[in-house]
Design an enzyme around this catalytic site. Structure first.
Site, short mmCIF file in Angstrom:
data_model
loop_
_atom_site.label_atom_id
_atom_site.label_comp_id
_atom_site.label_asym_id
_atom_site.label_seq_id
_atom_site.Cartn_x
_atom_site.Cartn_y
_atom_site.Cartn_z
CB CYS A 97 -34.98 44.57 5.61
SG CYS A 97 -34.50 43.26 4.47
CG ASP B 196 -28.30 45.70 5.04
OD1 ASP B 196 -29.15 45.19 5.80
OD2 ASP B 196 -28.60 46.29 3.99
CB CYS C 247 -24.08 42.27 3.29
SG CYS C 247 -23.38 41.05 4.43
CB ALA C 248 -22.14 46.71 -0.47
N GLY D 128 -25.58 48.76 -3.28
CA GLY D 128 -24.92 49.95 -2.77
C GLY D 128 -25.79 51.07 -2.24
N GLY D 129 -27.04 50.81 -1.89
CA GLY D 129 -27.89 51.89 -1.39
C GLY D 129 -27.35 52.53 -0.12
CE LYS D 130 -29.45 49.39 4.99
NZ LYS D 130 -30.07 48.63 3.87
#
Length: 439
Positions: free
Chosen positions: A369, A315, A244-245, A248-250
């Protein structure tokens, strides 16, 4: 801009935030892009007031209802100026003067509201606890179950401003170099407490003034989010899926861990997010990332690549309770069709489907989160009960240096305890297939 003009600009922006279904940060970005003549100083003033109004929305609404007034942006602003800034009715009247770019002149019922609010403060002993703590009704009981006697302290922390965290891109620079570069341009910053590539900026500033952000040497990323990426423990040469990009932070952090070697697939069901991610990947100098648009969590691509990856990060979409100090409007945007039960069911489907991509011996990281047990510990327990081939990798084994978690086995962070966004992450391993019997 005059003080009156800043108030009117804030009113215009707040009205737009109220009228559309998009998150406030997206509305704000588009609004300022269309008004590039607004200077950095005024932009900061408008944003500070807007987010203060969002953080006090329930309390301001309570006062308006108490005095028979409609809960709308202009009335909220009048209540704020009186209850929080302590302005007299004459001072407010001077600001709402009807001049060019200023708010329209006060009418009689608005003046009467100011008189009634004079001498009061934003909090009132008659307020329900949920209103005083800006906690929406749907989340109050789950959060009380989670935090028990710490509920009030945790909710109060969510009413503060979120810090600005940066993650250094090790492909292009080092933390020491970036700390020095920030100091050279007059920005106060220090190493993050837990994340090895993290930097915490100790002042408010215009991000447009950070050259290292444009060059891809740093990315904006909350320290808690950085720690989730670390738990993936991706190694150079691995095959990894960020299921679940989003933008694309992670994915960026994971690919950098791998030193641009191996293969990372950034998946999402939203094409726009993946396009924004691809731009960030190029700027960061990362070439080991592929983007993959999925039709759903059960896309045929998953079946075709079953058992093909060393690491899978899920995520998951969630209630976002851990991000409320960063996105104060999010607590009021929960729709009926996105209720907690529906979210939990979606998370379970996503986790079960993504787990199929993992090879025996590989690591599955489930993260949110959220600070709700229903989306976190209970979700993991349900998955493990239905998938006996997986076991939990305790946090002390998965990441021995992460000692500030409130849970012994999982990463569990909150703003009150850790001064990060609220995050949860569980590391699970798919056990190697048993060897065939000799007989």
């Amino acid at each position: 801009m005059t003080p009156s003009a800043c108030l009117q600009a804030t009113l215009d922006l707040m009205s737009e935030v109220d009228s559309v279904a998009r998150p406030a940060d997206a509305v704000v970005s588009a609004w300022f892009r269309a008004r590039r003549t607004i200077g950095d100083k005024e932009r900061g003033q408008i944003l500070e007031l807007l987010y203060a109004l969002l953080r006090h929305q329930a309390r301001l609404g309570w006062w308006l209802v108490k005095h028979g007034r409609e809960d709308m942006p202009r009335n909220r602003l009048l209540a704020w100026l009186t209850l929080k800034e302590g302005k007299t009715s004459d001072q407010v009247k001077a600001l709402f003067n009807g001049a060019k770019f200023a708010p329209a002149v006060l009418v009689d019922h608005e003046h009467a509201l100011l008189v009634k609010l004079q001498g009061c403060t934003i909090d009132h002993p008659g307020m329900p606890e949920e209103v005083r703590l800006e906690c929406p009704p749907w989340a109050a009981d789950p959060l009380r179950r989670r935090f028990k006697e710490a509920f009030g302290n945790e909710m109060a922390a969510l009413l503060t401003s979120a810090p600005l965290d940066l993650r250094v891109n090790p492909i292009k620079s080092t933390r020491e170099t970036m700390l020095g570069a920030l100091k050279d341009i007059g920005v106060r910053a220090r190493p993050s407490a837990m994340a090895p590539y993290g930097i915490r900026v100790d002042e408010r500033l215009s991000l447009a003034g950070l050259p290292m952000l444009k060059s891809g040497e740093v990315e904006i990323q909350d320290e808690g989010s950085q720690l989730v990426a670390i738990l993936v423990d991706a190694r150079p040469g691995d095959r990894v899926v960020d299921f679940c990009a989003g933008a694309g932070g992670k994915t960026l952090a994971i690919a950098a861990q791998m030193n641009n070697k191996g293969h990372v697939v950034a998946c999402d069901v939203m094409e726009g997010r993946l396009k924004r991610g691809a731009e960030r990947f190029r700027r960061a100098g990362l070439h080991n990332i592929e983007t993959r648009l999925l039709a759903s969590e059960t896309d045929r691509w998953i079946k075709r690549h079953k058992g093909g990856f060393d690491r899978v990060l899920v995520d998951a979409p969630c209630s976002g309770t851990g991000t409320w100090r960063r996105n104060p409007d999010a607590r009021w945007r929960a729709r009926e069709e996105q209720g907690l039960d529906n979210l939990v069911a979606l998370q379970a489907r996503i986790l079960a489907s993504a787990a199929r991509l993992l090879k025996p011996g590989g690591r599955l990281v489930y993260a949110t989160c959220s600070m709700l047990s229903e989306e976190n510990e209970e979700q993991v327990a349900a998955f493990l009960g239905a998938h006996p081939a997986f076991r939990v990798v305790p946090l002390h084994e998965a990441a021995p240096r992460l000692t500030n978690s409130s849970h012994p086995d999982y990463l569990s962070l909150t703003p009150a305890r850790n001064d990060t966004d609220g995050f949860f992450a569980a590391v699970m391993q798919r056990e190697a297939s048993p060897a065939p019997s000799a007989g």
